[in-house]
Design an enzyme around this catalytic site. Structure first.
Site, PDB file in Angstrom:
ATOM      1  N   ARG A 252       0.867  -1.174   0.000  1.00  0.00           N
ATOM      2  CA  ARG A 252       0.000   0.000   0.000  1.00  0.00           C
ATOM      3  C   ARG A 252       0.902   1.223   0.000  1.00  0.00           C
ATOM      4  NH1 ARG A 252      -3.666  -2.576  -1.415  1.00  0.00           N
ATOM      5  NH2 ARG A 252      -5.704  -2.946  -0.429  1.00  0.00           N
ATOM      6  N   GLU A 281      -3.436   7.958  -4.264  1.00  0.00           N
ATOM      7  CA  GLU A 281      -3.834   7.479  -5.598  1.00  0.00           C
ATOM      8  C   GLU A 281      -5.134   8.144  -6.042  1.00  0.00           C
ATOM      9  OE1 GLU A 281      -4.007   3.242  -5.138  1.00  0.00           O
ATOM     10  OE2 GLU A 281      -1.877   3.122  -4.664  1.00  0.00           O
ATOM     11  N   HIS A 299      -1.482   0.849  -9.495  1.00  0.00           N
ATOM     12  CA  HIS A 299      -2.094  -0.083  -8.527  1.00  0.00           C
ATOM     13  C   HIS A 299      -2.768  -1.260  -9.228  1.00  0.00           C
ATOM     14  CE1 HIS A 299      -3.964  -0.470  -4.252  1.00  0.00           C
ATOM     15  NE2 HIS A 299      -3.732  -1.640  -4.807  1.00  0.00           N
TER      16      HIS A 299
END
Lengths: 336, 336
Positions: A252, A281, A299
Site C-alpha cells: 500500500r 492514488e 495499482h
C-alpha cells in the site's frame, strides 16, 4: 483499488453456474461501496439478493441484512457499521483490509473475509517484474527504442544483475513468501522482516525494517497496511538502503513515506524504485515522471483476468459457506 | 551488439590486478573489430600486447600473431582469417558466435572461445523480465502513469497471469535452462525444442518449433543463430502460437521472421511480443512503436555491469590459459 475497479471486466461473463434458485427467497446481502465504484456484481446474483443503497427497499433491508459485500477498498468504518445493525459477516473483495475497521468488527462480533490468497501469486509475479525492470531498465529501454534513440545514441546504459543481490522482503506473508520462492533461482540472497520470525524458513530474519535495509540491496514491500506499518519505510530505512538500493512497493502507498522517497530519489540518495502503489492514488508525484530508474504502475500488481475470476469464485464460496453455516474460506482472524 | 558496445563502460577500471610483466615480451594479440566499435581494451594489456590495425607494426604482427581478440559481433570471415595466417586461437567476447565463420576455423584448425556462460544468467533474467512485462503490461502501465492518464481514465486494462502458462523454450542451452529454472516457481508448465532431447530433464520435449508453439502460450527464443535456426520462428510457428500467444526473443533477431512477426502483430493474430533483438539493428519496425502489447529493448538482455566484469575475467583467463598451454575456459567444440 484495482481489484475492485476491475471487477466489472469479467463479471458479466461470470454469472455463476450454480443451481441455487433466484428470487426473493435468497438471503439479502447489502452492497457497500463508494459511489464512484459503479461496477456490476451480477456474479453475486443467484447466491444472494444483492441490495444497493439506491434500492427502494434498502432502508428496510439494511436493518435486517446478515451480510455486507464490500466492493474493493470502500471504507467501512464504525458509522457505516451502525447502518447495518444485524450484520454478521462482511465479505471483502480485496487483499488489503485497511479500509475496514477491524477493531470495530471484532467488538461487534462481526466476521470478515478478505480476498485471501486470490491475488498473492499475481502480486508476487508483479513484484519480481518491477524488480527486474528497475535493475535491468526494461521500461526505460522500451522508452529509448520507441523514442527512436537507438540508431542515434547507440549505447543504452548498463543495468545491474539480479543474481547476487540481497533482497529484503518486508512482510513475509502470502505474497512475500511467493516473492522469496520466485527469487531463489535467480541467485538472490533473501532476508525478511515480519511480525514474527518464521523458524521453519531458512531466510535471514531481521527484527526491524531498518536492520533489513542495512543488509539489503533491494527491498520488496508487501506487508499489510496497519497503524503499526504506516510509513514503515521511512527516511532512515531508505537512507540505509542507499544510493544503489532499490525499493519495490506492491503493498500500500502509505507503507512508504512518499515525500521522503521522492526527496531521496531526486537527490540521488536512493538507487531506484518500482512503485505500484502511492499515498494519494491516483495522484503520483510528478518528480518521478522523468526518472529512468523508476517504474510507475497504477495499482494493478494483483489484478489479472485470472485473479479476478479466482476472487469471484472465492467470494461466492464464502457466501455459500456463510449462509449454510459452513467454515468460511478466507476468514480473517480478528482475535490475534 | 550490446556486449561489445558496453565493454568500454567498465574496462578502464578493470585493469587486471595481475603481476604479469608488461612490455614487448608479452605475446601479441590482434584486436579485430568493426571500425565503429571504438572501445577501450585496457583490460587486455598486461596479459598480451594488443595490436590494432592502425598500429604501424600491424602489417608485421598480423602475419605472426597466434591470437586474435574479436570485439563483440565484428564479422570474422574467411577473408579476415586470411589476414592472420599464424592465428591459432580466436578469443570471442560475445555469447553468440554467428559472426565468426566456425566452419572455416575448424578447417584451419583454429580454436575459438566465446563469452561462454558469462551472460547466461543475465539473458535468462531479462527473458523473464520481458515475459512478465508483456503478460502484465508493466512498461505499458508505466507509460500510462507518466502520461498522466491514471487520474483521467482510472482503469488500466487487466493483464494476464504468469502462473499456469505453458512456456515453450526454443533452445534449451545455457540461457534456456536458466529460463526454465526461473519459471518453475511461477507455476508455469515448461516445454522446449532443442537439437536433441535432454532425457535427464523432466520438461516436455517437442522436436520442432511448430509443435512447441502449438502446445505453448508463450515462446522464449534463446537458441544460437545458425543457418539451421535462421527464421526458426516463421509465419506458421507464430500462427500456431496464436492470438493470445506471446513471443519473447533474447537470442538473435534473425531467429524470427520479423516481417511476418510485424504483420501478425498488426493483424492481431499474435498476442504480444518482448523483443530484445531485431533483424536489422538498430532499426526497429516502426509499426511496433505504438503497440502496448509489445516491449522493445535495444539488444541489452545480456549486458549488465556485473556480466561485463565477468566476461573480462573470462577472456583474461582464456588468454592466460592459451599462452601457458593450459585448457581454455570457454572453448567452442567445433567438431560436433
Amino acid at each position: 483499488m484495482a481489484e475492485s475497479q476491475q471487477l466489472q471486466s469479467t463479471t458479466d461473463s461470470q454469472q455463476p453456474q450454480t443451481t441455487v434458485e433466484t428470487g426473493n427467497n435468497l438471503p439479502v446481502a447489502i452492497i457497500h461501496r463508494l459511489p464512484t465504484f459503479n461496477f456490476s456484481f451480477s456474479w453475486a446474483k443467484g447466491i444472494v439478493n444483492p441490495i444497493e443503497s439506491s434500492d427502494p427497499l434498502y432502508p428496510i433491508h439494511r436493518l435486517s441484512a446478515r451480510a455486507v459485500i464490500v466492493l474493493g477498498p470502500s471504507p467501512l468504518k464504525s458509522e457505516h457499521l451502525d447502518q447495518y445493525p444485524s450484520v454478521e459477516c462482511i465479505f471483502g473483495t480485496s487483499a488489503g483490509v485497511d479500509h475496514i475497521d477491524l477493531a470495530e468488527c471484532r467488538r461487534r462480533n462481526i466476521r470478515v473475509t478478505s480476498a485471501g490468497d486470490a491475488f498473492s501469486e499475481d502480486g508476487a509475479d508483479y513484484a519480481i517484474g518491477l524488480l527486474i525492470d528497475v535493475l535491468r531498465l526494461v521500461s526505460a529501454s522500451d522508452r529509448f527504442v520507441r523514442a527512436g534513440l537507438w540508431p542515434v545514441e547507440g549505447i543504452y546504459p548498463l543495468g545491474n544483475k539480479v543474481g547476487g543481490k540481497r533482497v529484503g522482503i518486508v512482510g513475509l506473508g502470502s505474497i512475500g513468501s511467493l516473492v522469496a520462492k520466485r527469487l531463489e533461482p535467480f541467485g538472490c540472497t533473501i532476508g525478511y522482516t515480519s511480525r514474527n520470525k518464521k523458524p521453519q524458513l531458512h531466510y535471514q530474519f531481521y527484527s526491524t525494517a531498518l536492520d533489513l535495509a542495512t543488509n539489503s540491496d533491494a527491498l520488496i514491500v508487501c506487508c499489510a497496511l496497519t497503524e503499526k506499518t504506516r510509513h514503515v519505510i521511512n527516511h532512515d530505512v531508505m537512507k540505509a538502503l542507499g544510493k544503489r538500493g532499490i525499493l519495490v512497493n506492491v503493498g500500500r502507498g502509505a507503507l512508504v513515506d512518499e515525500k521522503e522517497l521522492v526527496k531521496l530519489l531526486v537527490g540521488g540518495e536512493l538507487g531506484g524504485a518500482g512503485l505500484d502503489v502511492f499515498e494519494d492514488e491516483p495522484q503520483v508525484p510528478r518528480e518521478l515522471f522523468t526518472m529512468d530508474n523508476v517504474v510507475l504502475s497504477p495499482h494493478k500488481a494483483i489484478a489479472t483476468t485470472e485473479a479476478i475470476e479466482g476472487l469471484i469464485q472465492l467470494v461466492i464460496g464464502n457466501m455459500k459457506a456463510f449462509f449454510s453455516n459452513k467454515p468460511l474460506l478466507s476468514e480473517l482472524n480478528l482475535h490475534d
